[in-house]
Design an enzyme around this catalytic site. Structure first.
Site, PDB file in Angstrom:
ATOM      1  N   ARG A 172      48.538  51.440  42.808  1.00 26.38           N
ATOM      2  CA  ARG A 172      49.187  50.636  43.569  1.00 26.38           C
ATOM      3  C   ARG A 172      50.846  51.156  43.830  1.00 26.38           C
ATOM      4  O   ARG A 172      51.829  50.274  43.634  1.00 26.38           O
ATOM      5  CB  ARG A 172      49.409  49.230  43.199  1.00 26.38           C
ATOM      6  CG  ARG A 172      47.970  48.364  42.988  1.00 26.38           C
ATOM      7  CD  ARG A 172      47.560  48.175  44.499  1.00 26.38           C
ATOM      8  NE  ARG A 172      46.444  47.264  44.549  1.00 26.38           N
ATOM      9  CZ  ARG A 172      45.124  47.747  44.460  1.00 26.38           C
ATOM     10  NH1 ARG A 172      44.975  48.735  43.982  1.00 26.38           N
ATOM     11  NH2 ARG A 172      44.307  46.759  44.127  1.00 26.38           N
ATOM     12  N   SER A 246      46.708  40.186  44.731  1.00 23.10           N
ATOM     13  CA  SER A 246      46.855  40.213  43.099  1.00 23.10           C
ATOM     14  C   SER A 246      48.561  40.106  43.226  1.00 23.10           C
ATOM     15  O   SER A 246      49.219  40.891  43.826  1.00 23.10           O
ATOM     16  CB  SER A 246      46.609  41.324  42.492  1.00 23.10           C
ATOM     17  OG  SER A 246      44.910  41.541  42.877  1.00 23.10           O
ATOM     18  N   GLU A 342      53.074  43.016  41.569  1.00 24.07           N
ATOM     19  CA  GLU A 342      52.434  43.939  42.393  1.00 24.07           C
ATOM     20  C   GLU A 342      53.307  44.009  43.815  1.00 24.07           C
ATOM     21  O   GLU A 342      53.796  44.929  44.356  1.00 24.07           O
ATOM     22  CB  GLU A 342      51.121  43.723  42.856  1.00 24.07           C
ATOM     23  CG  GLU A 342      50.425  44.741  43.256  1.00 24.07           C
ATOM     24  CD  GLU A 342      49.086  44.605  43.882  1.00 24.07           C
ATOM     25  OE1 GLU A 342      48.995  44.069  45.106  1.00 24.07           O
ATOM     26  OE2 GLU A 342      48.146  44.926  43.065  1.00 24.07           O
TER      27      GLU A 342
HETATM   28  N1  EPU Z   1      38.705  37.561  35.621  1.00 18.89           N
HETATM   29  C1  EPU Z   1      39.014  36.221  34.906  1.00 18.89           C
HETATM   30  N2  EPU Z   1      39.755  35.226  35.267  1.00 18.89           N
HETATM   31  C2  EPU Z   1      40.304  35.291  36.627  1.00 18.89           C
HETATM   32  C3  EPU Z   1      40.180  36.567  37.287  1.00 18.89           C
HETATM   33  C4  EPU Z   1      39.987  37.685  36.752  1.00 18.89           C
HETATM   34  O1  EPU Z   1      38.175  36.386  33.879  1.00 18.89           O
HETATM   35  O2  EPU Z   1      40.966  34.377  36.602  1.00 18.89           O
HETATM   36  C5  EPU Z   1      38.095  38.764  35.282  1.00 18.89           C
HETATM   37  C6  EPU Z   1      37.033  38.794  36.168  1.00 18.89           C
HETATM   38  O3  EPU Z   1      35.922  37.864  35.494  1.00 18.89           O
HETATM   39  C7  EPU Z   1      36.614  40.358  35.933  1.00 18.89           C
HETATM   40  C8  EPU Z   1      38.048  41.000  35.912  1.00 18.89           C
HETATM   41  O4  EPU Z   1      38.998  39.693  35.089  1.00 18.89           O
HETATM   42  O5  EPU Z   1      35.740  40.715  34.877  1.00 18.89           O
HETATM   43  C9  EPU Z   1      38.358  41.575  36.914  1.00 18.89           C
HETATM   44  O6  EPU Z   1      38.563  40.617  38.101  1.00 18.89           O
HETATM   45  P1  EPU Z   1      38.314  41.195  39.596  1.00 18.89           P
HETATM   46  O7  EPU Z   1      37.002  41.863  39.595  1.00 18.89           O
HETATM   47  O8  EPU Z   1      38.474  40.133  40.556  1.00 18.89           O
HETATM   48  O9  EPU Z   1      39.529  42.160  39.890  1.00 18.89           O
HETATM   49  P2  EPU Z   1      40.922  42.401  39.377  1.00 18.89           P
HETATM   50  O10 EPU Z   1      41.152  43.466  38.452  1.00 18.89           O
HETATM   51  O11 EPU Z   1      41.476  41.132  39.205  1.00 18.89           O
HETATM   52  C10 EPU Z   1      41.544  44.192  41.290  1.00 18.89           C
HETATM   53  C11 EPU Z   1      42.359  44.401  42.281  1.00 18.89           C
HETATM   54  C12 EPU Z   1      42.383  43.612  43.574  1.00 18.89           C
HETATM   55  C13 EPU Z   1      40.816  44.038  44.160  1.00 18.89           C
HETATM   56  C14 EPU Z   1      39.916  43.896  42.915  1.00 18.89           C
HETATM   57  C15 EPU Z   1      38.536  44.363  43.279  1.00 18.89           C
HETATM   58  C16 EPU Z   1      44.607  44.605  41.118  1.00 18.89           C
HETATM   59  C17 EPU Z   1      45.972  44.305  40.588  1.00 18.89           C
HETATM   60  N3  EPU Z   1      43.776  43.968  41.861  1.00 18.89           N
HETATM   61  O12 EPU Z   1      41.399  42.596  40.780  1.00 18.89           O
HETATM   62  O13 EPU Z   1      43.286  44.082  44.591  1.00 18.89           O
HETATM   63  O14 EPU Z   1      40.623  43.510  45.171  1.00 18.89           O
HETATM   64  O15 EPU Z   1      40.150  44.618  41.873  1.00 18.89           O
HETATM   65  O16 EPU Z   1      38.555  45.677  43.349  1.00 18.89           O
HETATM   66  O17 EPU Z   1      44.286  45.819  40.778  1.00 18.89           O
HETATM   67  C18 EPU Z   1      45.230  43.224  45.187  1.00 18.89           C
HETATM   68  O18 EPU Z   1      45.764  44.575  44.896  1.00 18.89           O
HETATM   69  O19 EPU Z   1      46.040  42.549  45.980  1.00 18.89           O
HETATM   70  C19 EPU Z   1      43.896  42.956  45.280  1.00 18.89           C
HETATM   71  C20 EPU Z   1      43.416  41.973  45.487  1.00 18.89           C
END
Ligand code: EPU
Length: 346
Positions: A172, A246, A342
């Site tokens: 990012r 995010s 972010e």
């Molecule tokens: N999780 C929780 N509770 C929550 C949210 C997440 O326990 O409320 C856990 C999920 O169950 C999962 C893990 O955290 O095991 C990761 O969650 P998720 O797969 O939704 O992805 P993320 O790491 O929260 C990142 C990116 C997103 C992108 C997704 C999918 C960042 C900051 N965010 O989110 O990007 O869509 O992976 O690849 O890297 C963005 O940058 O705006 C964005 C939406």
């Protein structure tokens, strides 16, 4: 060219930016200039007043939090156009204007039979903003499909073409969030979609879809549909609920720090990185602190994904920032980890 035939800039004074940021936050720009070409950017640079005033570059407004009015010249990038620039034995090269919608570009390339961007479906924002924060989702980042971009320097008015190395992409992050921040307007982006196409299916949510559907060899259109469905289930549509995706980056810690945290919270979601460090799921950390669905004033934490802050209706940027600080404090208090926002906070 006589002065009367010099194309005029599209200028609005005291422009409300509420409809130009996906959070729907109120802010007034002293001057809003809609730039439709690289030549328009140069006209701003050469303008006797706008060229020397503070300037702010605005794309789709999906990664910005306005906490105040902007006593500046806001350049709203509306450079349009998209085409297949070249087709070689090993790639399709796509070129798009910075003002195009990223989500529409992805949908169009997949529909045209030029696969490779499907994992990045439905990400809000403009094409020009995509390299700024090296957007990423479901195992793919913009840098993995990047060819080059054109940008206009806001001091000299000169156009430059930058390759991937010069953009210094990180998680990012890019040179446009570092030393070129606010200094260079991206006008055109070129993407390289490798041939033969190979699916990117390593992300847990996609593996789950393969198991559920029994389809272990999805084509690009299927992956596109899966990614759209996964995003719609987890992430709020900014057209309906204001948000900037995010709100925090996933923090990266040392293996020692991670062992310490796992010792206390064995459930913590974490991913080992190639360099030995460990990335933690910020959404999990925030969720573990009990923030999901909570609000501070009219700003809230989305009830399906704790990493996303939302505008519950009429929120100010200050309320969003107050909520973000409260979340940072509680995550720091419990885990000793500082979450980094972010979006750009203005
Ligand atoms: N999780 C929780 N509770 C929550 C949210 C997440 O326990 O409320 C856990 C999920 O169950 C999962 C893990 O955290 O095991 C990761 O969650 P998720 O797969 O939704 O992805 P993320 O790491 O929260 C990142 C990116 C997103 C992108 C997704 C999918 C960042 C900051 N965010 O989110 O990007 O869509 O992976 O690849 O890297 C963005 O940058 O705006 C964005 C939406």
């Amino acid at each position: 060219m006589s002065p009367s035939s010099v194309p005029l800039l599209d200028v609005t004074e005291r422009a409300n930016l509420r409809l130009h940021n996906s959070f729907g936050l109120p802010a007034v720009a002293a001057i809003l200039v809609r730039v439709a070409s690289a030549a328009d950017v140069r006209r701003v640079v050469d303008h006797p007043a706008y060229g020397v005033a503070p300037q702010f570059i605005l794309g789709g407004g999906s990664n910005v939090v306005f906490t105040r009015d902007l006593d500046a010249v806001v350049l709203k990038v509306e450079i349009m156009g998209r085409r297949l620039l070249a087709e070689t034995a090993d790639a399709w090269i796509i070129e798009a204007g910075a003002g195009e919608s990223w989500a529409e570009l992805v949908a169009w390339t997949v529909a045209q039979g030029w696969p490779g961007l499907e994992n990045l479906a439905l990400i809000p924002g403009s094409v020009g903003a995509a390299p700024v924060q090296n957007i990423g989702a479901y195992g793919l980042e913009l840098k993995d499909r990047f060819e080059s971009l054109d940008a206009v320097d806001l001091v000299t008015g000169r156009s430059v073409t930058l390759g991937a190395a010069e953009c210094r992409f990180g998680y990012r992050d890019s040179v446009f969030k570092q030393h070129l921040a606010g200094k260079s307007v991206i006008t055109t982006v070129r993407l390289r979609l490798p041939r033969p196409w190979r699916p990117v299916l390593g992300y847990l949510d996609l593996e789950r879809r393969m198991l559920e559907t029994g389809n272990a060899r999805p084509d690009a259109a299927t992956i596109f549909d899966w990614v759209c469905a996964i995003r719609r289930a987890k992430l709020p549509d900014p057209a309906v609920i204001g948000n900037a995706g995010s709100f925090f980056k996933n923090p990266v810690v040392t293996p020692e720090q991670c062992r310490d945290i796992i010792g206390r919270d064995p459930e913590i979601v974490h991913y080992p990185m190639a360099d030995g460090s460990v990335k933690l799921a910020a959404g999990w950390l925030i969720d573990a602190c009990g923030w999901k669905g909570k609000s501070v004033g009219r700003a809230g934490v989305y009830d399906k994904q704790a990493l996303v802050l939302v505008n519950r209706g009429g929120a100010s940027g200050a309320e969003v920032v107050t909520l973000a600080r409260a979340i940072q404090e509680s995550v720091y208090g419990r885990f000793g980890i500082r979450l980094e926002p972010e979006p750009i906070i203005v």
